[in-house]
Design a protein around this motif. Structure first.
Motif, PDB file in Angstrom:
ATOM      1  N   PRO A   1      -1.515  -4.051 -25.546  1.00 31.98           N
ATOM      2  CA  PRO A   1      -2.421  -3.820 -26.679  1.00 31.98           C
ATOM      3  C   PRO A   1      -3.415  -4.947 -26.917  1.00 31.98           C
ATOM      4  CG  PRO A   1      -0.192  -3.165 -27.264  1.00 31.98           C
ATOM      5  CD  PRO A   1      -0.107  -3.876 -25.948  1.00 31.98           C
ATOM      6  N   PHE A   2      -3.080  -6.162 -26.470  1.00 31.29           N
ATOM      7  CA  PHE A   2      -4.003  -7.269 -26.670  1.00 31.29           C
ATOM      8  C   PHE A   2      -5.243  -7.141 -25.792  1.00 31.29           C
ATOM      9  CE2 PHE A   2      -0.238  -9.106 -28.584  1.00 31.29           C
ATOM     10  CZ  PHE A   2      -0.778  -9.768 -29.681  1.00 31.29           C
ATOM     11  N   ALA A   3      -5.149  -6.378 -24.701  1.00 31.99           N
ATOM     12  CA  ALA A   3      -6.347  -6.111 -23.908  1.00 31.99           C
ATOM     13  C   ALA A   3      -7.361  -5.341 -24.749  1.00 31.99           C
ATOM     14  CB  ALA A   3      -5.984  -5.328 -22.646  1.00 31.99           C
ATOM     15  N   ILE A   4      -6.887  -4.354 -25.506  1.00 28.25           N
ATOM     16  CA  ILE A   4      -7.766  -3.587 -26.387  1.00 28.25           C
ATOM     17  C   ILE A   4      -8.294  -4.465 -27.514  1.00 28.25           C
ATOM     18  CG2 ILE A   4      -7.864  -1.601 -27.953  1.00 28.25           C
ATOM     19  CD1 ILE A   4      -5.692  -0.305 -26.260  1.00 28.25           C
ATOM     20  N   ALA A   5      -7.421  -5.299 -28.085  1.00 29.24           N
ATOM     21  CA  ALA A   5      -7.834  -6.178 -29.184  1.00 29.24           C
ATOM     22  C   ALA A   5      -8.893  -7.183 -28.723  1.00 29.24           C
ATOM     23  CB  ALA A   5      -6.622  -6.912 -29.749  1.00 29.24           C
TER      24      ALA A   5
ATOM     25  N   VAL B   1      -6.140  -8.830 -39.481  1.00 30.69           N
ATOM     26  CA  VAL B   1      -5.389  -7.780 -40.171  1.00 30.69           C
ATOM     27  C   VAL B   1      -5.502  -6.434 -39.460  1.00 30.69           C
ATOM     28  CG1 VAL B   1      -5.168  -6.478 -42.323  1.00 30.69           C
ATOM     29  CG2 VAL B   1      -5.588  -8.941 -42.389  1.00 30.69           C
ATOM     30  N   PHE B   2      -6.697  -6.075 -39.015  1.00 25.46           N
ATOM     31  CA  PHE B   2      -6.925  -4.733 -38.489  1.00 25.46           C
ATOM     32  C   PHE B   2      -6.979  -4.643 -36.958  1.00 25.46           C
ATOM     33  CE2 PHE B   2      -8.667  -4.637 -42.805  1.00 25.46           C
ATOM     34  CZ  PHE B   2      -8.035  -3.509 -43.305  1.00 25.46           C
ATOM     35  N   ILE B   3      -6.994  -5.790 -36.286  1.00 24.91           N
ATOM     36  CA  ILE B   3      -7.049  -5.747 -34.826  1.00 24.91           C
ATOM     37  C   ILE B   3      -5.825  -6.406 -34.198  1.00 24.91           C
ATOM     38  CG2 ILE B   3      -8.353  -6.442 -32.784  1.00 24.91           C
ATOM     39  CD1 ILE B   3     -10.870  -6.292 -34.422  1.00 24.91           C
ATOM     40  N   TYR B   4      -5.606  -7.690 -34.525  1.00 22.86           N
ATOM     41  CA  TYR B   4      -4.536  -8.417 -33.845  1.00 22.86           C
ATOM     42  C   TYR B   4      -3.156  -8.151 -34.433  1.00 22.86           C
ATOM     43  CZ  TYR B   4      -8.107 -10.913 -31.261  1.00 22.86           C
ATOM     44  OH  TYR B   4      -9.157 -11.214 -30.419  1.00 22.86           O
TER      45      TYR B   4
ATOM     46  N   THR C   1      -0.001  -6.813 -32.266  1.00 22.49           N
ATOM     47  CA  THR C   1       1.266  -7.540 -32.234  1.00 22.49           C
ATOM     48  C   THR C   1       2.438  -6.617 -32.532  1.00 22.49           C
ATOM     49  OG1 THR C   1       0.143  -9.572 -32.965  1.00 22.49           O
ATOM     50  CG2 THR C   1       2.545  -9.483 -33.211  1.00 22.49           C
ATOM     51  N   ALA C   2       2.267  -5.735 -33.522  1.00 25.89           N
ATOM     52  CA  ALA C   2       3.341  -4.808 -33.888  1.00 25.89           C
ATOM     53  C   ALA C   2       3.658  -3.845 -32.739  1.00 25.89           C
ATOM     54  CB  ALA C   2       2.941  -4.023 -35.141  1.00 25.89           C
TER      55      ALA C   2
END
Length: 199
Positions: A116-120, A145-148, A152-153
């Protein structure tokens, strides 16, 4: 009794499908629409694996090149982070397709849980590259708040639980991962990806 045994005898054909009447005649068997012969499945799998490996190599090289041009630039650093994350994601997919057993697939599924961090990173890069006001000043809290934070979750859910994906055997393909049963976790993951893509 002998007739009953022959009638209920189970024989596994070349396709890996259990047949209760005896060996399967591939010419007479009715295959479902969209069925791919074994050879075509192997070719398709080889193509997908090659694309994953090629993507990993290209994104890594491109990221190194752009970063080396101007290391102090925030845009270049975010692009570099995006490329490294994409490389990591593509390599994880490559290793999953290479795994022959469920243990290997499960290991690389967990090892690549940080996808998911690739998308973030990509979304953050696009905001900075386009000069969006959200990427500057006090609005930077939005990024966390809305991206990372959702990234992480989702990562923690994929790393420590089986709520998002599970390992399964697909005839003609082998062991791979599939989405887990529908639940709020899958919905939130899909909404996060959709929101980032639409934004």
């Amino acid at each position: 009794i002998n007739n009953a045994n022959r009638r209920f005898r189970k024989t596994v054909g070349r396709s890996g499908v259990v047949d209760q009447a005896g060996p399967v005649d591939r010419q007479q068997s009715k295959e479902p629409p969209g069925f791919l012969p074994d050879v075509n499945r192997v070719i398709l799998t080889a193509v997908l694996v090659s694309i994953c490996l090629l993507a990993a190599v290209v994104t890594y090289g491109l990221g190194i090149y752009v970063f080396s041009r101007h290391p102090a630039s925030l845009v270049n650093r975010l692009f570099f982070a995006s490329m490294l994350a994409t490389t990591y994601w593509a390599f994880g997919e490559f290793m999953i397709w290479q795994s022959a057993g469920p243990e290997g697939v499960a290991f690389w599924l967990k090892a690549s849980a940080f996808w998911p961090f690739a998308i973030a990173f990509w979304f953050h890069f696009l905001l900075v590259f386009t000069g969006h006001t959200v990427s500057r000043g006090k609005s930077a809290l939005f990024l966390f708040v809305f991206i990372y934070l959702p990234a992480t979750a989702i990562t923690l859910a994929g790393l420590y639980t089986d709520l998002l994906f599970v390992v399964a055997f697909i005839p003609g393909t082998g062991y791979t991962y599939v989405p887990a049963e529908a639940g709020p976790e899958n919905l939130l993951e899909s909404l996060y990806i959709l929101a980032v893509m639409v934004a």
